[in-house]
Design a protein around this motif. Sequence first.
Motif, PDB file in Angstrom:
ATOM      1  N   PHE A  76     113.132  88.025  86.206  1.00  0.00           N
ATOM      2  CA  PHE A  76     112.041  87.088  85.633  1.00  0.00           C
ATOM      3  C   PHE A  76     111.064  87.755  84.443  1.00  0.00           C
ATOM      4  O   PHE A  76     110.635  87.151  83.660  1.00  0.00           O
ATOM      5  N   GLY A  77     110.863  88.938  84.901  1.00  0.00           N
ATOM      6  CA  GLY A  77     109.921  89.681  83.893  1.00  0.00           C
ATOM      7  C   GLY A  77     110.500  89.876  82.509  1.00  0.00           C
ATOM      8  O   GLY A  77     109.728  89.278  81.598  1.00  0.00           O
ATOM      9  N   ALA A  78     111.797  90.146  82.388  1.00  0.00           N
ATOM     10  CA  ALA A  78     112.445  90.058  81.028  1.00  0.00           C
ATOM     11  C   ALA A  78     112.590  88.710  80.448  1.00  0.00           C
ATOM     12  O   ALA A  78     112.310  88.521  79.271  1.00  0.00           O
ATOM     13  N   SER A  79     112.666  87.588  81.174  1.00  0.00           N
ATOM     14  CA  SER A  79     112.909  86.264  80.777  1.00  0.00           C
ATOM     15  C   SER A  79     111.509  85.974  80.243  1.00  0.00           C
ATOM     16  O   SER A  79     111.587  85.420  79.217  1.00  0.00           O
ATOM     17  N   VAL A  80     110.443  86.358  80.703  1.00  0.00           N
ATOM     18  CA  VAL A  80     109.050  85.891  80.171  1.00  0.00           C
ATOM     19  C   VAL A  80     108.907  86.583  78.854  1.00  0.00           C
ATOM     20  O   VAL A  80     108.377  85.992  77.923  1.00  0.00           O
ATOM     21  N   TYR A  81     109.425  87.816  78.930  1.00  0.00           N
ATOM     22  CA  TYR A  81     109.291  88.570  77.670  1.00  0.00           C
ATOM     23  C   TYR A  81     109.860  88.183  76.570  1.00  0.00           C
ATOM     24  O   TYR A  81     109.331  88.195  75.181  1.00  0.00           O
ATOM     25  N   VAL A  82     111.193  87.777  76.802  1.00  0.00           N
ATOM     26  CA  VAL A  82     112.005  87.633  75.564  1.00  0.00           C
ATOM     27  C   VAL A  82     111.856  86.195  75.102  1.00  0.00           C
ATOM     28  O   VAL A  82     112.168  85.673  73.720  1.00  0.00           O
ATOM     29  N   THR A  83     111.248  85.300  75.736  1.00  0.00           N
ATOM     30  CA  THR A  83     111.098  83.898  75.210  1.00  0.00           C
ATOM     31  C   THR A  83     109.953  83.872  74.052  1.00  0.00           C
ATOM     32  O   THR A  83     108.954  84.673  73.940  1.00  0.00           O
TER      33      THR A  83
ATOM     34  N   TYR B 127     105.944  89.162  86.625  1.00  0.00           N
ATOM     35  CA  TYR B 127     105.980  89.253  85.165  1.00  0.00           C
ATOM     36  C   TYR B 127     104.617  89.630  84.578  1.00  0.00           C
ATOM     37  O   TYR B 127     103.546  89.539  85.245  1.00  0.00           O
ATOM     38  N   ASP B 128     104.629  90.035  83.171  1.00  0.00           N
ATOM     39  CA  ASP B 128     103.196  90.515  82.804  1.00  0.00           C
ATOM     40  C   ASP B 128     102.745  89.080  82.113  1.00  0.00           C
ATOM     41  O   ASP B 128     103.427  88.509  80.913  1.00  0.00           O
ATOM     42  N   ASN B 129     101.739  88.800  82.448  1.00  0.00           N
ATOM     43  CA  ASN B 129     101.133  87.398  82.269  1.00  0.00           C
ATOM     44  C   ASN B 129     100.497  87.338  80.850  1.00  0.00           C
ATOM     45  O   ASN B 129     100.237  86.625  80.056  1.00  0.00           O
ATOM     46  N   ARG B 130     100.354  88.642  80.371  1.00  0.00           N
ATOM     47  CA  ARG B 130     100.142  88.548  78.774  1.00  0.00           C
ATOM     48  C   ARG B 130     100.963  87.921  77.902  1.00  0.00           C
ATOM     49  O   ARG B 130     100.701  87.284  77.039  1.00  0.00           O
TER      50      ARG B 130
ATOM     51  N   TRP C  99     100.552  83.944  78.586  1.00  0.00           N
ATOM     52  CA  TRP C  99      99.361  83.416  78.436  1.00  0.00           C
ATOM     53  C   TRP C  99      98.962  83.326  76.835  1.00  0.00           C
ATOM     54  O   TRP C  99      98.679  82.508  76.116  1.00  0.00           O
ATOM     55  N   MET C 100      99.034  84.805  76.416  1.00  0.00           N
ATOM     56  CA  MET C 100      98.763  84.780  74.900  1.00  0.00           C
ATOM     57  C   MET C 100      99.702  84.338  73.986  1.00  0.00           C
ATOM     58  O   MET C 100      99.357  84.026  72.718  1.00  0.00           O
ATOM     59  N   SER C 101     100.822  83.929  74.272  1.00  0.00           N
ATOM     60  CA  SER C 101     101.960  83.384  73.661  1.00  0.00           C
ATOM     61  C   SER C 101     102.314  81.933  74.009  1.00  0.00           C
ATOM     62  O   SER C 101     103.234  81.652  73.482  1.00  0.00           O
ATOM     63  N   LEU C 102     101.436  81.363  74.699  1.00  0.00           N
ATOM     64  CA  LEU C 102     101.462  79.850  75.141  1.00  0.00           C
ATOM     65  C   LEU C 102     102.974  79.705  75.681  1.00  0.00           C
ATOM     66  O   LEU C 102     103.555  78.394  75.254  1.00  0.00           O
TER      67      LEU C 102
END
Length: 445
Positions: free
Chosen positions: A323-330, A349-352, A355-358
């Motif tokens: 999941f962490g990778a999924s959030v990052y690569v989107t 996951y890293d919320n930055r 949140w910062m990439s909407l």
Amino acid sequence: MKEILDAIQSQDSTAADFAALRIPESYRAITVHKDETEMFAGLTTSEKDPRRSLHLDEVPVPELGPGEALVAVMASSVNYNSVWTSIFEPLSTFGFLERYGRLSDLSRRHDLPYHVIGSDLAGVVLRTGPGVNAWRPGDEVVAHCLSVELESSDGHNDTMLDPEQRIWGFETNFGGLAEIALVKSNQLMPKPDHLSWEEAAAPGLVNSTAYRQLVSGNGAGMKQGDNVLIWGASGGLGSYATQFALAGGANPICVVSSPEKADLCRAMGAEAIIDRAAEDYRFWRDEHEQDPREWKRFGGRIRELTGGEDVDIVFEHPGRETFGASVYVTRKGGTIVTCASTSGYRHEYDNRYLWMSLKRIIGSHFANYREAWEANRLVAKGKIHPTLSRVYSLEETGQAAYDVHRNRHQGKVGVLALAPAEGLGVRDERMRAEHLDAINRFRNV
């Protein structure tokens, strides 16, 4: 049961003939037992063996209620929820049956010391209860696994939001891994004529789940040209997501774990494939800490395959591991749509990067009747094909669940119930011949 099977196999049987059949007092079914829910205590998930907990029992035919149907099950299939039931994780399903049993006098039938499991079927209607008008004895059907009461307004825009929404054969009793099943009539859909019983039983749960998760406006709302990252792209769920992406004009980036699974994706028509085992992605440094450098390396590989673009949609179901990778690569403004969590329910996951990439995370669970109907319609039209790789007998269901639990399977595995052999039940040989290679795709690898 012989009379029922003879009627199904006869080309001359009418609705009146089926209505006149005697319903037996009992039938064979795959069950788990309430007094065995602690049998795996102290064992790790991987050590738990469905062959020990799944039983082939003779059980009474349940009472037929209003809005319900009894179906003679010709074939079914094994899903991950059958595995979860068999190893009593994340909790015993008998809690579901107890809660359902408290709802009404009619639902009390489900609260038993045994649980007939299974959330797919292909078969023939034997009886319908009061208030059923759309189906009659003799109809050849498949069933989706959404069970709803619809007495609350909450479920009337999207039936998945009904407070009494349940998954049949997992959160209810009398499921499809049996010779007879009890379903609500609004679970029934026409059996695709060009498929055998076992082929028709295979798509149900996973096909409908993938449709809502990826195609429906309740999920990711995929459009032409979208880059779609699909984890486990040759598996029971991912194989349908891959087909939906290709059929819908999207670009699937298929993540697999072996060359054989990569070949299956290519056979479906996918070109962008990542063998995560061969490329040795390790998203976790240890049990507690992820490695963002691996997220970045993974994202770089995706861009190599897409001409420098990030993914618009991630089709998530492994959960904790990925999941962490999924959030990052989107991509910025993109969507992570998630169901299940086969590697763990606690996602980090890293919320930055969200949140910062909407970006958006959408939870998706099975499908409503309309979504399931549309998914089945695409199968009936030959646009989406079964991903059946192997078929077991009802007596071998424990082994089938064990193989799914150990990830020894490709696509979906089927189970014959009343059907005496594979390949029966085909009504449209011309259409079948047109799509035979695609139908057999997962059997031939």
